[in-house]
Motif scaffolding. Structure first.
Motif, mmCIF file in Angstrom:
data_model
loop_
_atom_site.group_PDB
_atom_site.id
_atom_site.type_symbol
_atom_site.label_atom_id
_atom_site.label_comp_id
_atom_site.label_asym_id
_atom_site.label_seq_id
_atom_site.Cartn_x
_atom_site.Cartn_y
_atom_site.Cartn_z
ATOM 1 N N TYR A 1 19.708 34.998 9.228
ATOM 2 C CA TYR A 1 18.740 34.583 10.258
ATOM 3 C C TYR A 1 18.427 35.802 11.111
ATOM 4 N N ASN A 2 17.150 36.013 11.351
ATOM 5 C CA ASN A 2 16.751 37.236 12.033
ATOM 6 C C ASN A 2 15.475 36.954 12.812
ATOM 7 N N CYS A 3 15.547 36.020 13.751
ATOM 8 C CA CYS A 3 14.347 35.586 14.474
ATOM 9 C C CYS A 3 14.639 35.382 15.958
ATOM 10 N N ASN A 4 13.569 35.446 16.745
ATOM 11 C CA ASN A 4 13.611 35.142 18.178
ATOM 12 C C ASN A 4 14.805 35.774 18.896
ATOM 13 N N ASN A 5 15.018 37.056 18.595
ATOM 14 C CA ASN A 5 16.056 37.877 19.247
ATOM 15 C C ASN A 5 17.475 37.415 18.968
ATOM 16 N N VAL A 6 17.640 36.716 17.883
ATOM 17 C CA VAL A 6 18.984 36.317 17.448
ATOM 18 C C VAL A 6 19.156 36.755 15.996
ATOM 19 N N LEU A 7 20.350 37.224 15.700
ATOM 20 C CA LEU A 7 20.652 37.703 14.348
ATOM 21 C C LEU A 7 21.929 37.014 13.874
ATOM 22 N N PHE A 8 21.898 36.478 12.666
ATOM 23 C CA PHE A 8 23.125 35.941 12.067
ATOM 24 C C PHE A 8 23.380 36.649 10.752
ATOM 25 N N ILE A 9 24.600 37.101 10.570
ATOM 26 C CA ILE A 9 24.959 37.652 9.263
ATOM 27 C C ILE A 9 26.159 36.881 8.713
ATOM 28 N N GLU A 10 26.180 36.753 7.410
ATOM 29 C CA GLU A 10 27.314 36.111 6.737
ATOM 30 C C GLU A 10 28.060 37.183 5.952
ATOM 31 N N CYS A 11 29.368 37.254 6.158
ATOM 32 C CA CYS A 11 30.189 38.269 5.489
ATOM 33 C C CYS A 11 31.018 37.576 4.402
ATOM 34 N N TYR A 12 31.039 38.158 3.238
ATOM 35 C CA TYR A 12 31.799 37.608 2.119
ATOM 36 C C TYR A 12 32.889 38.575 1.713
ATOM 37 N N ALA A 13 34.052 38.052 1.448
ATOM 38 C CA ALA A 13 35.120 38.871 0.873
ATOM 39 C C ALA A 13 35.570 38.176 -0.400
ATOM 40 N N ASN A 14 35.849 38.963 -1.407
ATOM 41 C CA ASN A 14 36.279 38.424 -2.689
ATOM 42 C C ASN A 14 37.411 39.294 -3.213
ATOM 43 N N GLU A 15 38.523 38.691 -3.588
ATOM 44 C CA GLU A 15 39.588 39.470 -4.217
ATOM 45 C C GLU A 15 39.952 38.828 -5.545
ATOM 46 N N GLU A 16 40.374 39.649 -6.467
ATOM 47 C CA GLU A 16 40.814 39.157 -7.771
ATOM 48 C C GLU A 16 42.203 39.698 -8.039
ATOM 49 N N SER B 1 34.048 27.886 13.331
ATOM 50 C CA SER B 1 33.288 28.871 12.563
ATOM 51 C C SER B 1 31.983 28.246 12.079
ATOM 52 N N PHE B 2 30.916 29.007 12.143
ATOM 53 C CA PHE B 2 29.610 28.478 11.770
ATOM 54 C C PHE B 2 28.660 29.616 11.464
ATOM 55 N N SER B 3 27.546 29.239 10.852
ATOM 56 C CA SER B 3 26.464 30.176 10.614
ATOM 57 C C SER B 3 25.165 29.432 10.885
ATOM 58 N N PHE B 4 24.071 30.183 11.032
ATOM 59 C CA PHE B 4 22.804 29.528 11.380
ATOM 60 C C PHE B 4 21.654 30.223 10.664
ATOM 61 N N SER B 5 20.701 29.431 10.191
ATOM 62 C CA SER B 5 19.477 29.986 9.610
ATOM 63 C C SER B 5 18.370 28.949 9.755
ATOM 64 N N VAL B 6 17.169 29.274 9.285
ATOM 65 C CA VAL B 6 16.100 28.264 9.384
ATOM 66 C C VAL B 6 16.355 27.083 8.456
ATOM 67 N N GLU B 7 17.282 27.241 7.537
ATOM 68 C CA GLU B 7 17.654 26.110 6.683
ATOM 69 C C GLU B 7 18.530 25.129 7.453
ATOM 70 N N GLY B 8 19.189 25.611 8.500
ATOM 71 C CA GLY B 8 20.018 24.711 9.296
ATOM 72 C C GLY B 8 21.305 25.355 9.758
ATOM 73 N N LEU B 9 22.206 24.504 10.224
ATOM 74 C CA LEU B 9 23.506 24.952 10.718
ATOM 75 C C LEU B 9 24.524 24.799 9.598
ATOM 76 N N LYS B 10 25.276 25.862 9.375
ATOM 77 C CA LYS B 10 26.314 25.795 8.343
ATOM 78 C C LYS B 10 27.676 25.786 9.044
ATOM 79 N N ILE B 11 28.388 24.684 8.926
ATOM 80 C CA ILE B 11 29.740 24.618 9.486
ATOM 81 C C ILE B 11 30.686 25.165 8.423
ATOM 82 N N ILE B 12 31.451 26.181 8.804
ATOM 83 C CA ILE B 12 32.385 26.793 7.855
ATOM 84 C C ILE B 12 33.773 26.212 8.132
ATOM 85 N N LEU B 13 34.288 25.470 7.164
ATOM 86 C CA LEU B 13 35.592 24.832 7.336
ATOM 87 C C LEU B 13 36.657 25.838 6.906
ATOM 88 N N ASP B 14 37.339 26.405 7.873
ATOM 89 C CA ASP B 14 38.370 27.387 7.531
ATOM 90 C C ASP B 14 39.729 26.902 8.029
#
Lengths: 302, 573
Positions: free
Chosen positions: B129-144, B219-232
């Protein structure tokens, strides 16, 4: 993707199992006095296993008896889901398991392995029906519920409600809740086809799948009391009274509510009287043990 | 359904300027004291503005013993305030690293405190999300790592949102109006998600105890698709699945409670070196496939998708649109022909029938739908497409002309682009496409361009042509509520006052000064050379203003009407 749980649960007790319920209670707490807390270390604690729904119970017991923090108890206790727990008990990899009733498969496995199971209820559970809070229908009889799910009663106005079609939602086939519905509620009566809806499948294609309860004013659905009681928003969803009895801790504990069942401790019948598993069971059935179970969100036996 | 608001978004944004300017403290300033924030009803909001910042990825690869490490960082630039830019860059990089650290710690905890040595560790981030002076980034980590000679992979998702005025991190409550009961809304939605996915099952592999509600510091994220609640791990009633467990709540559910579009954006100050562009918000209504009909005969296949429009308040509009998507293919006729062939020539396949409905755009009050029919009889394929372009703002079907401003010769422009494409791909094509061949109905569009469908003039002719808006010129598009498609920060008081009749809803909220500017803006579009210094300064600051000493002061009928209407409002002040 919709996760499904493959579990035939809550079947009636069958061959090779002795149900010790009231007897066990009586022998452990003859006059209601607290049984002495057994002394365990992590090393001497019986090997436990069980269903997912009994993890908090198992963790609370371990935390109490081993003086662990909840985080320590969480990492100490591992439940491998109901069927695996039975397999582990029968195979000697677990000493005591906290589970729903054994299925026919599990009873057969025990018999084939020459193991006799002892199945003791430790906390009560119930099966509850959900409708929208705005639905004027508050109570149904067992027969009416069966009629709805057989498809012979199809409109809420046949039950004193508005002239609206009943959408009777079901659960995925083989899930624990669906099995309870089939065995405890329908008791072998054939259920009408479940409402379905097109949903995206794993590969993005549309598939026709069992529709989920949507809490519309036409909907009726079901769940187990343990999850439902503390979880559901009382502003939007209400529990249906069955045969006039509202499901609550009191009516479930007393067995007055019709669809009452239990979670069980199951152990091998040959387990010696002084074994850790038996000491653990005795304590769970004691006043202190039952209080702890209630604190963990379960319905005590009494 | 969204109501027509056209340029009123800008007006309301301007009105919120005072309140929004007060937010330069921490990201939570708005929650302290009384918040004087004017928020447009969600049902009326058609678009927001992207931030004019740039970002790129910086990849760092290394090896640590037997572990391959790959880290992809985001680097943001284009802020006017370089301190904020640096703060966000540092925090974003730290968050990407933290995501991996937390994943490793969780894996260690899962394994009784002993972390297996990973074969690979990858971390990266996306701007969501990158609109109206707000920025949201989602960070992913993956280990094998390998367990009992099997390769196991574990992932973690962590999101972070920033108020770009200050670089302060946003909490969940910062998205919502003060005093909003958003927690209940979210909890109710998660509850239905639990039922829908059968998490409340005695043998659930997903939950070990009843839902406890969202937590402090959820924990959460936001975009024009909606609010993403991250269950951690904070949501410890949910089992650790080894991959992110999220619940996506669409904007239609929480839209009325949101303040995030207005709280950090005053519509006046551009925080960035570049202007952003408008981004249309998803509509509340949508087309949903509800019926799937599949039939496999001896020598044929039929696949029919049908459905209905949901969340359309006007029953007549819904019925009209629903009817347009119904399959009209003569299936019985097809079956009869297939049966005749099966009798005559049993081994031979006859053909297929397909009917499907695709949503190309469903935002900003517009819906662009393509209904495709394909009938294949012994290899003879007849494809037909029906285009449904509907404007919920004006409650009418759209014609091609509605995409553009009234005075723009769009057909000539489109024909030119099509013919250039022809020349590029097939220099020997027979003839140029005439602008008359362009239909008012056979097209679909989205936020970046439109596709024109032509009836083929010859075997070698192409049928469909993609026309990106940048080739047409954003300034000619009426689609974004008037204006250029670029953010109207420092642009118009009333975009589109040259192309449509204004109404009370455009003007009633404006101050006398804004009304005066709005009236003069109509003349300024033509290049009128102002004599008052205030107006000279004001319009010279607008990128669109091109003074034209030859402009005589003539106005179109629409403009004349609007000038008189604005005057009337000025007099009432």
């Amino acid at each position: 993707m919709k996760p499904t749980c493959c579990r035939k649960a809550f079947l009636s007790i069958g061959l090779g199992v002795s149900l010790m319920a009231a007897l066990a209670m009586a022998s452990c707490t003859p006059d209601g006095n607290a049984t002495a807390k057994p002394s365990f270390t992590k090393e001497t604690y019986p090997k436990v296993d069980g269903s997912t729904a009994t993890i908090p119970l198992s963790e609370s017991i371990a935390a109490e008896l081993l003086s662990l923090t909840s985080a320590e108890a969480h990492s100490f206790i591992k439940h491998n889901a109901t069927h695996n727990a039975y397999v582990n008990l029968i195979g000697g990899k677990a000493d005591i398991i906290f589970v729903t009733e054994p299925s026919q498969d599990e009873l057969k496995l025990a018999k084939d392995s020459g193991v006799e199971l002892e199945v003791v209820p430790i906390v009560k559970e119930a099966f509850v029906f959900l409708v929208n809070k705005q639905n004027p229908v508050d109570a149904l009889t067992v027969k009416q519920i069966q009629d709805i799910y057989q498809g012979t009663v199809t409109n809420w106005n046949q039950l004193g409600g508005p002239n609206k079609e009943i959408i009777a939602y079901q659960r995925p086939e083989n899930s624990g809740s669906q099995t309870i519905m089939e065995t405890q509620v329908m008791k072998g009566l054939k259920m009408a086809a479940a409402p379905t809806a097109l949903q995206p499948g794993e590969m993005g294609e549309l598939i026709d799948d069992i529709a989920s309860y949507d809490n519309s004013d036409r909907a009726i659905g079901y769940s187990v009391y343990y999850y439902a009681n503390s979880m559901y928003s009382k502003d939007t969803i209400k529990f249906v009274k069955v045969n006039g009895i509202e499901p609550n801790n009191k009516s479930i504990s007393s067995g007055e509510y019709p669809f009452t069942s239990a979670y069980y401790a199951v152990l091998r019948k040959t387990e010696p009287a002084a074994s850790g598993a038996r000491k653990l069971l005795d304590w769970i059935l004691s006043t202190d043990g039952q209080k702890l179970a209630e604190k963990a969100g379960y319905v005590p036996l009494k | 359904m969204r109501k027509s608001i056209l340029a009123t978004v800008l007006l309301l944004i301007i009105l919120t300027a005072t309140a929004a300017c007060q937010k330069s403290g921490s990201g939570n300033t708005a929650e302290t004291g009384t918040e004087n924030l004017s928020i447009m009803p969600f049902s009326e909001r058609r678009f927001i503005f992207t931030n004019g910042l740039d970002y790129s990825e910086k990849l760092v690869s290394s090896q640590e013993g037997s572990t391959k490490i790959s880290k992809s960082y985001l680097v943001f630039s284009g802020f006017k305030n370089k301190d904020v830019e640096e703060k966000i860059n540092q925090d974003a990089a730290r968050t990407i690293d933290q995501t991996m650290e937390e994943l490793l710690a969780n894996t260690a905890a899962e394994n009784g405190g002993k972390a297996p040595v990973p074969e690979s560790k990858e971390s990266s981030a996306n701007v969501v999300y990158n609109c109206n002076n707000v920025l949201f980034i989602e960070c992913y980590a993956n280990e094998e790592f390998t367990v009992n000679s099997e390769l196991v992979s574990r992932q973690r998702l962590k999101a972070v949102g920033y108020d770009l005025n200050t670089g302060a991190k946003l909490q969940l409550k910062d998205l919502f109006k003060k005093g909003s009961g958003y927690e209940k809304l979210i909890n109710d939605y998660i509850l239905m998600h639990i039922i829908e996915n059968n998490y409340d099952d005695p043998d659930s592999a997903f939950m070990s105890k009843p839902f406890q509600g969202i937590r402090e510091g959820q924990s959460f994220s936001f975009s024009v698709e909606g609010l993403k609640i991250i269950l951690d791990e904070k949501n410890d009633e949910f089992e650790d699945l080894g991959y992110p467990n999220t619940v996506n709540i669409p904007l239609s559910v929480i839209g009325d409670e949101l303040a995030v579009f207005d709280r950090y954006y005053d519509g006046k100050t551009n925080l960035f070196e570049k202007n952003g562009i408008k981004k249309l918000l998803p509509n509340l209504s949508e087309f949903k496939v509800t019926k799937l009909f599949q039939e496999s005969g001896k020598n044929y296949n039929i696949y029919i998708e049908e459905g209905e429009f949901i969340n359309i308040a006007d029953a007549a509009v819904k019925t009209m649109l629903d009817n347009l998507t119904v399959c009209r293919i003569d299936l019985d006729g097809f079956r009869k022909k297939a049966a005749a062939q099966a009798a005559a020539n049993p081994g031979k396949n006859f053909g297929n029938v397909n009917h499907d409905v695709s949503t190309m755009l469903n935002s900003g009050g517009y819906m662009s739908i393509v209904v495709s029919d394909a009938v294949d009889e012994n290899g003879e394929i007849q494809e037909t497409s029906k285009y449904i372009n509907y404007d919920f703002n004006n409650k009418s079907m759209m014609k091609l002309k509605d995409i553009f401003f009234g005075n723009f010769d769009y057909k000539t422009a489109i024909a030119l682009i099509i013919n250039n494409q022809y020349k590029e791909y097939n220099p020997d094509h027979l003839a140029d496409v005439s602008k008359d061949a362009i239909s008012e109905d056979d097209f679909f569009f989205d936020e970046s361009g439109l596709e024109i469908h032509l009836n083929p003039q010859s075997e070698e002719s192409y049928r469909s042509f993609w026309i990106p808006y940048e080739k047409i010129g954003w300034e000619n598009l009426a689609l974004f509520g008037g204006g250029t498609g670029k953010a109207e920060v420092d642009q118009y008081i009333i975009a589109g006052s040259d192309s449509r009749y204004l109404t009370d809803s455009d003007l009633s909220a404006l101050t006398k000064e804004q009304l005066e500017i709005a009236r003069n803006e109509i003349f300024a579009r033509h290049g009128y050379v102002f004599k008052t210094q205030d107006y000279i300064d004001y319009f010279n600051s607008k990128s669109w203003y091109k003074p034209d000493p030859n402009y005589s002061g003539n106005l179109s009928d629409i403009e004349e009407y609007n000038v008189n209407l604005i005057k009337k409002y000025e007099n009432e002040h």
